[in-house]
Design an enzyme around this catalytic site. Structure first.
Site, PDB file in Angstrom:
ATOM      1  N   GLY A 130       0.808  -1.174  -0.009  1.00 37.18           N
ATOM      2  CA  GLY A 130      -0.089  -0.186  -0.107  1.00 37.18           C
ATOM      3  C   GLY A 130       0.864   1.094  -0.055  1.00 37.18           C
ATOM      4  O   GLY A 130       0.608   2.122  -0.833  1.00 37.18           O
ATOM      5  N   ASP A 145       9.612   5.947   7.627  1.00 38.15           N
ATOM      6  CA  ASP A 145       9.010   5.225   8.792  1.00 38.15           C
ATOM      7  C   ASP A 145       8.076   6.237   9.221  1.00 38.15           C
ATOM      8  O   ASP A 145       8.191   7.688   9.267  1.00 38.15           O
ATOM      9  CB  ASP A 145      10.252   5.168   9.854  1.00 38.15           C
ATOM     10  CG  ASP A 145       9.867   4.289  11.014  1.00 38.15           C
ATOM     11  OD1 ASP A 145       9.605   3.138  10.693  1.00 38.15           O
ATOM     12  OD2 ASP A 145       9.417   4.717  12.244  1.00 38.15           O
ATOM     13  N   SER A 146       7.418   6.047   9.975  1.00 41.20           N
ATOM     14  CA  SER A 146       5.966   6.968  10.221  1.00 41.20           C
ATOM     15  C   SER A 146       5.694   6.758  11.684  1.00 41.20           C
ATOM     16  O   SER A 146       5.651   5.347  12.294  1.00 41.20           O
ATOM     17  CB  SER A 146       4.822   6.846   9.370  1.00 41.20           C
ATOM     18  OG  SER A 146       5.105   6.947   8.098  1.00 41.20           O
ATOM     19  N   PHE A 164      -5.721   2.225   6.969  1.00 41.21           N
ATOM     20  CA  PHE A 164      -4.715   1.176   7.877  1.00 41.21           C
ATOM     21  C   PHE A 164      -4.449   1.756   8.992  1.00 41.21           C
ATOM     22  O   PHE A 164      -4.435   2.834   9.309  1.00 41.21           O
ATOM     23  CB  PHE A 164      -3.713   0.516   7.149  1.00 41.21           C
ATOM     24  CG  PHE A 164      -2.653   1.381   6.765  1.00 41.21           C
ATOM     25  CD1 PHE A 164      -1.400   1.377   7.700  1.00 41.21           C
ATOM     26  CD2 PHE A 164      -2.593   2.071   5.833  1.00 41.21           C
ATOM     27  CE1 PHE A 164      -0.381   2.559   7.563  1.00 41.21           C
ATOM     28  CE2 PHE A 164      -1.392   3.080   5.527  1.00 41.21           C
ATOM     29  CZ  PHE A 164      -0.272   3.264   6.548  1.00 41.21           C
ATOM     30  N   GLY A 165      -3.794   0.892   9.925  1.00 43.42           N
ATOM     31  CA  GLY A 165      -3.279   1.345  11.274  1.00 43.42           C
ATOM     32  C   GLY A 165      -4.419   2.340  12.312  1.00 43.42           C
ATOM     33  O   GLY A 165      -5.276   1.931  12.221  1.00 43.42           O
TER      34      GLY A 165
HETATM   35  P1  IMP Z   1       5.516   2.053  10.031  1.00 42.75           P
HETATM   36  O1  IMP Z   1       6.010   3.346   9.446  1.00 42.75           O
HETATM   37  O2  IMP Z   1       5.030   1.273   9.019  1.00 42.75           O
HETATM   38  O3  IMP Z   1       6.503   1.750  10.882  1.00 42.75           O
HETATM   39  O4  IMP Z   1       4.330   2.656  10.900  1.00 42.75           O
HETATM   40  C1  IMP Z   1       4.231   3.126  12.167  1.00 42.75           C
HETATM   41  C2  IMP Z   1       3.015   2.743  12.800  1.00 42.75           C
HETATM   42  O5  IMP Z   1       2.045   3.991  12.579  1.00 42.75           O
HETATM   43  C3  IMP Z   1       2.085   1.486  12.159  1.00 42.75           C
HETATM   44  O6  IMP Z   1       1.378   0.843  13.045  1.00 42.75           O
HETATM   45  C4  IMP Z   1       1.227   2.090  11.207  1.00 42.75           C
HETATM   46  O7  IMP Z   1      -0.249   1.490  11.347  1.00 42.75           O
HETATM   47  C5  IMP Z   1       1.090   3.517  11.669  1.00 42.75           C
HETATM   48  N1  IMP Z   1       0.821   4.310  10.411  1.00 42.75           N
HETATM   49  C6  IMP Z   1       1.695   4.741   9.850  1.00 42.75           C
HETATM   50  N2  IMP Z   1       1.202   5.509   8.845  1.00 42.75           N
HETATM   51  C7  IMP Z   1      -0.077   5.516   8.932  1.00 42.75           C
HETATM   52  C8  IMP Z   1      -1.237   6.326   8.419  1.00 42.75           C
HETATM   53  O8  IMP Z   1      -0.997   6.796   7.239  1.00 42.75           O
HETATM   54  N3  IMP Z   1      -2.289   5.986   8.877  1.00 42.75           N
HETATM   55  C9  IMP Z   1      -2.629   5.416  10.060  1.00 42.75           C
HETATM   56  N4  IMP Z   1      -1.579   4.676  10.640  1.00 42.75           N
HETATM   57  C10 IMP Z   1      -0.422   4.976  10.252  1.00 42.75           C
END
Ligand code: IMP
Length: 186
Positions: free
Chosen positions: A12, A65-66, A139-140
């Protein structure tokens, strides 16, 4: 067109990155690879570790990374967003926010690397935590995040609406602008 390899396990994210970078003349190849997520206090440290782990790849390489940051919880879950969500889901956040301000923001740090050169680009979107989860898209944490100026969560909106303002698209657009400008490493 310039080529760029985006490394992630998340298809995604790869689609979103490709769509955002296409208008800048960047063609994105997705490489599926599990990357280290060290316990670190900033997204920048996590991204640096991810870039170290893709040094073997040739050409321009992008990782990101987010996290979701809640200022009234001192930024929690922040860099622990993924671990926290997997174990606890949304319950403890609702519990902790019963008597605290509900402001929150998503932040992405994107890391671009070519050989020894690297650069980082950040993007944020501000909003608040909803009273209850809503919506099935995304998601998330999307079902509990309401961006500033919206009355619905990210998960209730079409993915294009989210992508117009999302933290990730904002960080990746900066990558596109830097690449289109011809000097992405400054
Ligand atoms: P990572 O960057 O994939 O490690 O994301 C870290 C956490 O933040 C994960 O649990 C994701 O579900 C959440 N996350 C990252 N980006 C988003 C988003 O755009 N929407 C909702 N959750 C997010």
């Amino acid at each position: 067109m310039t080529d760029l390899t985006f490394v992630s396990t998340n298809p995604g994210k790869a689609r979103e990155v490709a769509a955002v970078l296409h208008p800048y003349g960047v063609r994105v190849r997705w490489k599926r690879r599990e990357l280290p997520e060290p316990q670190a206090s900033t997204l920048e440290e996590v991204v640096a570790a991810k870039l170290d782990a893709v040094r073997d790849l040739r050409g321009r390489v992008l990782v990101e990374d987010s996290g979701l940051f809640i200022p009234s919880l001192r930024g929690f879950p922040g860099v622990y967003s993924a671990h926290f969500l997997k174990i606890w889901k949304f319950g403890p956040i609702f519990e902790l926010l019963r008597a605290r301000p509900r402001g929150a923001y998503f932040r992405t740090v994107a890391g671009l690397q070519e050989g020894r050169r690297r650069a980082m680009f950040a993007g944020e979107v501000r909003g608040s935590i909803a009273r209850r989860p809503a919506g099935r898209n995304g998601f998330g944490y999307d079902p509990i995040f309401v961006p500033v100026g919206w009355v619905r969560t990210f998960a209730e909106a079409p993915v294009e609406a989210k992508n117009r303002i999302s933290h990730r698209s904002r960080a990746i657009r900066k990558v596109g602008e830097a690449m289109a400008g011809g000097r992405p490493f400054g």
